[in-house]
Design an enzyme around this catalytic site. Structure first.
Site, PDB file in Angstrom:
ATOM      1  N   HIS A  69     -63.471  13.070 -50.811  1.00 29.73           N
ATOM      2  CA  HIS A  69     -63.234  11.642 -50.637  1.00 29.73           C
ATOM      3  C   HIS A  69     -61.888  11.188 -51.174  1.00 29.73           C
ATOM      4  O   HIS A  69     -61.630   9.999 -51.271  1.00 29.73           O
ATOM      5  CB  HIS A  69     -64.352  10.837 -51.317  1.00 29.73           C
ATOM      6  CG  HIS A  69     -65.653  10.954 -50.615  1.00 29.73           C
ATOM      7  ND1 HIS A  69     -66.685  11.702 -51.108  1.00 29.73           N
ATOM      8  CD2 HIS A  69     -66.084  10.440 -49.444  1.00 29.73           C
ATOM      9  CE1 HIS A  69     -67.711  11.637 -50.275  1.00 29.73           C
ATOM     10  NE2 HIS A  69     -67.373  10.883 -49.254  1.00 29.73           N
ATOM     11  N   CYS A 124     -40.884   4.154 -46.637  1.00 28.60           N
ATOM     12  CA  CYS A 124     -40.893   3.431 -45.357  1.00 28.60           C
ATOM     13  C   CYS A 124     -41.121   1.930 -45.503  1.00 28.60           C
ATOM     14  O   CYS A 124     -41.004   1.190 -44.532  1.00 28.60           O
ATOM     15  CB  CYS A 124     -41.946   4.034 -44.421  1.00 28.60           C
ATOM     16  SG  CYS A 124     -43.655   3.642 -44.887  1.00 28.60           S
ATOM     17  N   ASN A 153     -80.064  10.992 -60.443  1.00 22.22           N
ATOM     18  CA  ASN A 153     -79.741   9.612 -60.072  1.00 22.22           C
ATOM     19  C   ASN A 153     -80.761   8.683 -60.721  1.00 22.22           C
ATOM     20  O   ASN A 153     -81.935   9.046 -60.838  1.00 22.22           O
ATOM     21  CB  ASN A 153     -79.770   9.452 -58.545  1.00 22.22           C
ATOM     22  CG  ASN A 153     -78.904   8.310 -58.078  1.00 22.22           C
ATOM     23  OD1 ASN A 153     -77.702   8.313 -58.301  1.00 22.22           O
ATOM     24  ND2 ASN A 153     -79.504   7.332 -57.432  1.00 22.22           N
ATOM     25  N   ALA A 193     -76.103   9.829 -64.946  1.00 18.09           N
ATOM     26  CA  ALA A 193     -75.338  11.045 -65.234  1.00 18.09           C
ATOM     27  C   ALA A 193     -75.051  11.129 -66.731  1.00 18.09           C
ATOM     28  O   ALA A 193     -75.146  12.200 -67.332  1.00 18.09           O
ATOM     29  CB  ALA A 193     -74.039  11.056 -64.439  1.00 18.09           C
TER      30      ALA A 193
END
Length: 143
Positions: free
Chosen positions: A14, A47, A110, A128
């Protein structure tokens, strides 16, 4: 977080929130926020387009090289820890199933139920921050 902990073979499916890149994809990537040009939001020094976090946003495609590397790693692992995800956003959500089909033990961590709980051989309810240190504290614990 993996890199900060010393991991060297991290696959960034990701992207990486601590990096910045040009939104026009001119090739500019800035690793340190202290090196960003001034401005809110800053402009690309190459740019002039906007700079953005080097992460995949909803509606964007994952890097195919990173995704293929993650798929290969899942097919070759013995244990896959799935930590802190709803397990609902594909194609990344399919990685644990790929690992399970290849014979890996899938462990889901979780605080709430996830779309991956049915795939996990072990499902540990908690954050966690709460679960992972407990796992590491007793390296001989039978999960």
């Amino acid at each position: 977080l993996h890199q900060r902990a010393g991991s060297t073979d991290v696959i960034e499916v990701h992207g990486n929130i601590v990096r910045t890149r040009c939104s026009a994809s001119c090739g500019v990537v800035i690793d340190l926020t202290v090196d960003l040009p001034p401005g809110e939001p800053p402009r690309c020094p190459n740019c002039g387009d906007w700079l953005r976090p080097d992460v995949v946003w909803f509606g964007e495609l994952l890097d195919p090289v990173g995704l293929q590397a993650a798929e290969a790693a899942c097919e070759d692992c013995d244990v896959l820890l799935v930590v802190g995800t709803s397990g609902l956003v594909h194609p990344a959500a399919a990685l644990p199933l790929r690992a399970r089909r290849a014979g890996a033990c899938v462990i889901v961590v979780n605080p709430e139920q996830t779309g991956l709980d049915s795939i996990g051989q072990i499902v540990l309810a908690g954050t966690a921050a709460g679960v992972l240190p407990a796992l590491l504290a007793d390296e001989h614990a039978a999960i």
